[in-house]
Scaffold this motif. Structure first.
Motif, PDB file in Angstrom:
ATOM      1  N   GLY A 165      44.780 -50.056  46.137  1.00 25.66           N
ATOM      2  CA  GLY A 165      45.182 -48.777  45.557  1.00 25.66           C
ATOM      3  C   GLY A 165      45.842 -48.849  44.206  1.00 25.66           C
ATOM      4  N   ILE A 211      39.315 -51.411  40.149  1.00 24.10           N
ATOM      5  CA  ILE A 211      38.705 -50.116  39.826  1.00 24.10           C
ATOM      6  C   ILE A 211      38.877 -49.785  38.344  1.00 24.10           C
ATOM      7  CG2 ILE A 211      38.778 -47.627  40.308  1.00 24.10           C
ATOM      8  CD1 ILE A 211      39.574 -48.263  43.129  1.00 24.10           C
ATOM      9  N   ALA A 212      39.994 -50.212  37.751  1.00 26.27           N
ATOM     10  CA  ALA A 212      40.277 -49.882  36.349  1.00 26.27           C
ATOM     11  C   ALA A 212      39.605 -50.830  35.368  1.00 26.27           C
ATOM     12  CB  ALA A 212      41.791 -49.892  36.111  1.00 26.27           C
ATOM     13  N   LEU A 245      39.101 -40.445  46.442  1.00 26.64           N
ATOM     14  CA  LEU A 245      38.612 -41.827  46.369  1.00 26.64           C
ATOM     15  C   LEU A 245      37.112 -41.876  46.591  1.00 26.64           C
ATOM     16  CD1 LEU A 245      39.470 -44.777  46.006  1.00 26.64           C
ATOM     17  CD2 LEU A 245      39.710 -44.920  48.490  1.00 26.64           C
ATOM     18  N   LEU A 292      35.392 -41.107  43.354  1.00 23.57           N
ATOM     19  CA  LEU A 292      35.399 -42.283  42.467  1.00 23.57           C
ATOM     20  C   LEU A 292      34.377 -43.319  42.925  1.00 23.57           C
ATOM     21  CD1 LEU A 292      39.225 -42.900  41.826  1.00 23.57           C
ATOM     22  CD2 LEU A 292      37.530 -42.095  40.175  1.00 23.57           C
ATOM     23  N   TYR A 308      45.818 -41.143  31.113  1.00 17.03           N
ATOM     24  CA  TYR A 308      44.725 -40.563  31.901  1.00 17.03           C
ATOM     25  C   TYR A 308      43.415 -40.768  31.149  1.00 17.03           C
ATOM     26  CZ  TYR A 308      41.637 -37.237  34.148  1.00 17.03           C
ATOM     27  OH  TYR A 308      40.574 -36.674  34.794  1.00 17.03           O
ATOM     28  N   VAL A 320      46.204 -43.353  35.820  1.00 15.61           N
ATOM     29  CA  VAL A 320      45.870 -42.525  36.985  1.00 15.61           C
ATOM     30  C   VAL A 320      44.627 -41.722  36.620  1.00 15.61           C
ATOM     31  CG1 VAL A 320      46.669 -40.717  38.560  1.00 15.61           C
ATOM     32  CG2 VAL A 320      48.344 -42.319  37.567  1.00 15.61           C
ATOM     33  N   PRO A 321      43.539 -41.773  37.371  1.00 12.84           N
ATOM     34  CA  PRO A 321      43.429 -42.291  38.743  1.00 12.84           C
ATOM     35  C   PRO A 321      42.752 -43.657  38.875  1.00 12.84           C
ATOM     36  CG  PRO A 321      41.570 -40.874  38.308  1.00 12.84           C
ATOM     37  CD  PRO A 321      42.367 -40.951  37.015  1.00 12.84           C
ATOM     38  N   TYR A 322      42.552 -44.403  37.761  1.00 11.53           N
ATOM     39  CA  TYR A 322      41.841 -45.674  37.891  1.00 11.53           C
ATOM     40  C   TYR A 322      42.744 -46.807  38.376  1.00 11.53           C
ATOM     41  CZ  TYR A 322      37.568 -43.846  35.798  1.00 11.53           C
ATOM     42  OH  TYR A 322      36.422 -43.133  35.559  1.00 11.53           O
ATOM     43  N   ASN A 373      45.107 -45.520  42.032  1.00 10.81           N
ATOM     44  CA  ASN A 373      44.047 -44.631  42.504  1.00 10.81           C
ATOM     45  C   ASN A 373      44.500 -43.840  43.733  1.00 10.81           C
ATOM     46  OD1 ASN A 373      43.263 -46.116  44.994  1.00 10.81           O
ATOM     47  ND2 ASN A 373      42.701 -47.728  43.542  1.00 10.81           N
ATOM     48  N   PRO A 374      43.667 -42.892  44.209  1.00  7.94           N
ATOM     49  CA  PRO A 374      44.092 -42.029  45.325  1.00  7.94           C
ATOM     50  C   PRO A 374      44.499 -42.786  46.583  1.00  7.94           C
ATOM     51  CG  PRO A 374      42.166 -41.106  44.251  1.00  7.94           C
ATOM     52  CD  PRO A 374      42.391 -42.447  43.629  1.00  7.94           C
TER      53      PRO A 374
END
Length: 202
Positions: free
Chosen positions: A21, A26-27, A87, A90, A118, A122-124, A127-128
């Motif tokens: 998370g 993810i980023a 999520l 994404l 941004y 957030v959100p990378y 994340n959620p």
């Protein structure tokens, strides 16, 4: 397994949840896409701002998450379902266009420090799944030791993020775009499964 009043397995599970998370995976691709036209100094400033924002937001959620749940009258299940829905969006984006350079147009004309906030922080980065996990963990805190451990885990994952993104100029030379596309697609499937599980848990 317990160490006094501290559940060792809770620490291990929380650390894994934070890696998913709030970890770098993810980023990674969005960061490379959005900063590839920047010089090294600007890229490092963006990385610093991104990690600082994600960690600060995570710490605020760790401290205030339980209070926000009571104030806004939502349950841990609702947090899981909401986090799972976002999520899943994404994850579907990662599956539909893995490795695709679709951030370039979004980056043109935008302030680099705003992009660090941004969508990178957030959100990378945070994340959620991370937001839901931290808010729920905050609501379950029942001792000072648990609160300290949660904050320490957030700082450890944040330090790992900083180590990776601070050295992204060196790491990027060894990152094959085609392999990144494959890993992003695979990770998208795993994240979709996690998103569904979050909604089922909710």
């Amino acid at each position: 397994m317990n160490l006094g009043d501290i559940d060792i397995w809770w620490i291990f599970d929380m650390f894994l949840l934070l890696l998913i998370g709030m970890g770098p995976k993810i980023a990674l691709v969005p960061f490379l896409d959005l900063t590839k036209e920047m010089d090294g100094d600007t890229q490092q400033k963006v990385a610093r701002r991104m990690v600082q924002t994600a960690v600060t937001t995570a710490l605020l959620l760790a401290v205030l998450g339980g209070f926000l749940m009571r104030l806004l009258h939502f349950t841990p299940g609702a947090a899981n379902i909401a986090g799972g829905i976002v999520l899943l969006l994404l994850a579907l984006h990662m599956l539909i266009s893995p490795g695709k350079d679709d951030h370039h147009e979004a980056a043109s004309g935008r302030d680099a420090m705003q992009m660090a906030l941004y969508p990178l922080a957030v959100p990378y980065l945070l994340n959620p799944a991370g937001i839901a996990a931290i808010v729920i963990a905050s609501g379950d805190i029942n001792s000072l030791a648990t609160a300290v451990i949660l904050i320490a885990l957030i700082l450890i994952v944040g330090a790992l993020d900083w180590l990776i993104f601070r050295n992204m100029d060196k790491l990027a030379k060894h990152l094959d775009p085609s392999r990144l596309a494959v890993t992003e697609a695979v990770f998208g499937v795993l994240l979709a499964a996690l998103a569904v599980q979050l909604m089922l848990d909710g």
